[in-house]
Design a protein around this motif. Structure first.
Motif, PDB file in Angstrom:
ATOM      1  N   UNK A  28      79.003  49.798  39.121  1.00  0.00           N
ATOM      2  CA  UNK A  28      79.756  49.129  40.153  1.00  0.00           C
ATOM      3  C   UNK A  28      80.474  47.992  39.722  1.00  0.00           C
ATOM      4  N   UNK A  29      80.275  47.597  38.404  1.00  0.00           N
ATOM      5  CA  UNK A  29      81.056  46.364  37.584  1.00  0.00           C
ATOM      6  C   UNK A  29      80.448  45.045  38.176  1.00  0.00           C
ATOM      7  N   UNK A  30      79.020  45.031  38.578  1.00  0.00           N
ATOM      8  CA  UNK A  30      78.500  43.583  38.762  1.00  0.00           C
ATOM      9  C   UNK A  30      78.338  43.048  37.497  1.00  0.00           C
ATOM     10  N   UNK A  31      78.452  43.712  36.285  1.00  0.00           N
ATOM     11  CA  UNK A  31      78.051  43.146  35.011  1.00  0.00           C
ATOM     12  C   UNK A  31      79.010  44.143  34.140  1.00  0.00           C
ATOM     13  N   UNK A  32      78.927  43.584  32.819  1.00  0.00           N
ATOM     14  CA  UNK A  32      79.561  44.537  31.776  1.00  0.00           C
ATOM     15  C   UNK A  32      78.353  45.166  30.914  1.00  0.00           C
ATOM     16  N   UNK A  33      77.422  44.176  30.666  1.00  0.00           N
ATOM     17  CA  UNK A  33      76.457  44.767  29.704  1.00  0.00           C
ATOM     18  C   UNK A  33      75.169  44.166  30.193  1.00  0.00           C
ATOM     19  N   UNK A  34      74.073  44.823  30.218  1.00  0.00           N
ATOM     20  CA  UNK A  34      72.686  44.480  30.570  1.00  0.00           C
ATOM     21  C   UNK A  34      71.600  44.631  29.437  1.00  0.00           C
ATOM     22  N   UNK A  35      70.634  43.508  29.284  1.00  0.00           N
ATOM     23  CA  UNK A  35      69.609  43.680  28.361  1.00  0.00           C
ATOM     24  C   UNK A  35      68.317  43.648  29.585  1.00  0.00           C
ATOM     25  N   UNK A  36      67.634  44.646  29.474  1.00  0.00           N
ATOM     26  CA  UNK A  36      66.557  44.831  30.417  1.00  0.00           C
ATOM     27  C   UNK A  36      64.907  45.105  29.909  1.00  0.00           C
ATOM     28  N   UNK A  37      64.004  44.809  30.617  1.00  0.00           N
ATOM     29  CA  UNK A  37      62.676  45.004  29.817  1.00  0.00           C
ATOM     30  C   UNK A  37      62.136  46.353  30.631  1.00  0.00           C
ATOM     31  N   UNK A  38      62.919  47.113  30.928  1.00  0.00           N
ATOM     32  CA  UNK A  38      62.690  48.697  31.182  1.00  0.00           C
ATOM     33  C   UNK A  38      63.771  49.545  30.896  1.00  0.00           C
ATOM     34  N   UNK A  62      80.570  39.813  30.820  1.00  0.00           N
ATOM     35  CA  UNK A  62      79.659  39.398  31.829  1.00  0.00           C
ATOM     36  C   UNK A  62      78.370  40.014  31.247  1.00  0.00           C
ATOM     37  N   UNK A  63      77.349  39.235  30.898  1.00  0.00           N
ATOM     38  CA  UNK A  63      76.020  39.807  30.562  1.00  0.00           C
ATOM     39  C   UNK A  63      74.956  39.445  31.377  1.00  0.00           C
ATOM     40  N   UNK A  64      74.136  40.350  31.774  1.00  0.00           N
ATOM     41  CA  UNK A  64      72.847  40.211  32.686  1.00  0.00           C
ATOM     42  C   UNK A  64      71.508  40.504  31.817  1.00  0.00           C
ATOM     43  N   UNK A  65      70.843  39.704  32.077  1.00  0.00           N
ATOM     44  CA  UNK A  65      69.484  39.651  31.696  1.00  0.00           C
ATOM     45  C   UNK A  65      68.313  39.078  32.272  1.00  0.00           C
ATOM     46  N   UNK A  66      67.214  38.951  31.881  1.00  0.00           N
ATOM     47  CA  UNK A  66      66.162  38.506  32.809  1.00  0.00           C
ATOM     48  C   UNK A  66      66.067  36.966  32.422  1.00  0.00           C
ATOM     49  N   UNK A  67      65.825  36.141  33.376  1.00  0.00           N
ATOM     50  CA  UNK A  67      65.731  34.559  33.293  1.00  0.00           C
ATOM     51  C   UNK A  67      64.613  34.420  31.848  1.00  0.00           C
ATOM     52  N   UNK A  68      63.899  34.880  31.650  1.00  0.00           N
ATOM     53  CA  UNK A  68      62.872  34.730  30.587  1.00  0.00           C
ATOM     54  C   UNK A  68      63.612  34.951  29.209  1.00  0.00           C
ATOM     55  N   UNK A  69      63.969  36.242  28.947  1.00  0.00           N
ATOM     56  CA  UNK A  69      64.767  36.603  27.818  1.00  0.00           C
ATOM     57  C   UNK A  69      66.039  35.856  27.758  1.00  0.00           C
ATOM     58  N   UNK A  70      66.830  35.554  28.731  1.00  0.00           N
ATOM     59  CA  UNK A  70      68.112  34.983  28.529  1.00  0.00           C
ATOM     60  C   UNK A  70      67.787  33.518  28.061  1.00  0.00           C
ATOM     61  N   UNK A  71      67.176  32.763  28.647  1.00  0.00           N
ATOM     62  CA  UNK A  71      66.762  31.372  28.109  1.00  0.00           C
ATOM     63  C   UNK A  71      66.073  31.169  26.911  1.00  0.00           C
TER      64      UNK A  71
END
Length: 301
Positions: A135-145, A94-103
Motif C-alpha cells: 500500500x506504499x507506506x514505504x518502499x523497502x523494509x528491513x525487519x526482524x522477522x 522511503x526505508x522503514x526498519x526498527x528503531x534499534x536496527x535503524x539507529x
C-alpha cells in the motif's frame, strides 16, 4: 467519477478544511466548495459533516477517503517506477526498519550510500509498527522477522542474537558476573518485556529476570539501552551487532544469549525494476558482508 473532483475531495478530507485544501491546491474556497457539492450530488451522498470547527467525514465520506488514499499510493508507486532510470539512481527512497536496527546499524552506514549516490534522498522511518509495503507506506523494509504480506520480494540478510554487555569501567568497579545468579549483584538494563520487540529478546529478558536482579532499568528501545550501558549504569541486553561498532562494549555471561533473530529485506513486487531499490539492496548486502568479515576478524584476533 470525475477524477478532478476526487483529487479535491481527498485534499479537503486530508486537511479537514476547505480553506486549507484550497491553499494546497491553489484554488479559492468557493471553487473547492463547488467541486465538493458537485461530487456529493453525483454520488447522492453527504460526504462531510460541516460545523464551526471544520469538516468531519461522514460514513460515506470515510469509505471514499479510504479509496482515494489507496489510489494515491498506487499512483505514487506508478510514478516511482516511471521516474526510475535504467542507468541512474536518484529521487526519494522511503526505508522503514526498527528503531534499534535503524539507529545502531543502518544510520551510521548511510554515508557510504550517499557517497555512491549523492542524488538519492532517503526518508528513514524508524518504528516498530510494520508498515504496509504493497500500500506504499514505504518502499523497502528491513525487519526482524519474515514479512507475511503478499506480493513482496524478500531476502534474508543475516541472523542476530541478543546478548549481555557492559563496559570495562563498569566491570572494574562492580566485578565480572560469572553466572546468571550473579545478577543479584548488578543492575540490568533492557527493553520492557511488554514493549514492541522480537519474541526472542523478550524471552531472554524474562529468563534473566528470574534470577533476583538487584536493580532494573527498562527503556523502550535499544538505543536507550546502549546509552545506559555506555554510562556505566549496568549490564545491558543488546543485539550482537552493536559490539562491532562500539569498542567500549565487553560481552559478559557468554553462555547466555537469545535464539536466532532473522533479519529480512523486503520490497513490493511492483518495484522489482526500481534502480533506487536495487542500489539500496546492494548497499545493504555489501555492508552485511563487511560486517560478517569484521566479526570473523575480531574473533580470530
Amino acid at each position: 467519477m470525475d477524477w478532478d473532483k476526487l483529487r479535491i475531495f481527498h485534499a479537503v478530507a486530508d486537511a479537514g478544511s476547505l480553506t486549507h485544501a484550497g491553499d494546497r491546491l491553489n484554488l479559492s474556497q468557493s471553487a473547492v466548495s463547488r467541486q465538493i457539492r458537485g461530487l456529493e450530488e453525483s454520488l447522492n451522498a453527504t460526504l462531510f459533516h460541516r460545523h464551526a470547527r471544520g469538516l468531519i467525514l461522514t460514513e460515506q465520506g470515510e469509505l471514499l477517503f479510504d479509496a482515494t488514499v489507496a489510489m494515491n499510493k498506487r499512483l505514487d508507486a506508478a510514478s516511482a517506477r516511471i521516474r526510475d532510470s535504467e542507468e541512474e539512481v536518484f529521487g526519494d527512497l522511503r526505508v522503514t526498519t526498527t528503531i534499534g536496527f535503524g539507529t545502531l546499524w543502518l544510520a551510521p552506514r548511510l554515508a557510504k550510500l550517499y557517497d555512491q549516490y549523492p542524488d538519492l534522498r532517503v526518508d528513514l522511518m524508524l518504528e516498530e509498527r510494520v508498515l504496509d509495503l504493497p500500500m506504499r507506506e514505504a518502499d523497502v523494509a528491513i525487519r526482524m522477522k519474515e514479512p507475511s504480506q503478499a506480493d513482496l520480494i524478500r531476502k534474508r540478510l543475516m541472523t542476530v542474537k541478543m546478548q549481555v554487555f557492559a563496559t570495562q569501567d563498569y566491570l572494574d568497579s562492580n566485578g565480572m558476573p560469572e553466572t546468571a545468579e550473579d545478577l543479584s549483584e548488578h543492575r540490568l538494563i533492557c527493553q520492557n518485556v511488554n514493549s514492541a520487540q522480537v519474541g526472542a529478546s523478550a524471552s531472554l529478558v524474562q529468563n534473566l529476570l528470574t534470577h533476583d536482579v538487584k536493580s532494573l532499568l527498562t527503556v523502550n528501545n535499544y538505543f536507550g539501552v546502549l546509552q545506559g550501558v555506555l554510562q556505566n549504569l549496568g549490564l545491558g541486553v543488546l543485539p550482537d551487532y552493536v559490539s562491532q561498532d562500539e569498542p567500549r562494549l565487553v560481552r559478559v555471561l557468554p553462555d547466555i544469549e537469545s535464539a536466532d533473530v532473522p533479519v529480512f529485506l523486503a520490497y513490493p513486487e511492483e518495484l522489482r525494476q526500481s534502480q533506487r531499490i536495487a542500489a539500496f539492496r546492494d548497499f545493504v548486502q555489501d555492508e552485511i558482508i563487511a560486517y560478517r568479515k569484521g566479526l570473523r576478524d575480531k574473533q580470530n584476533s
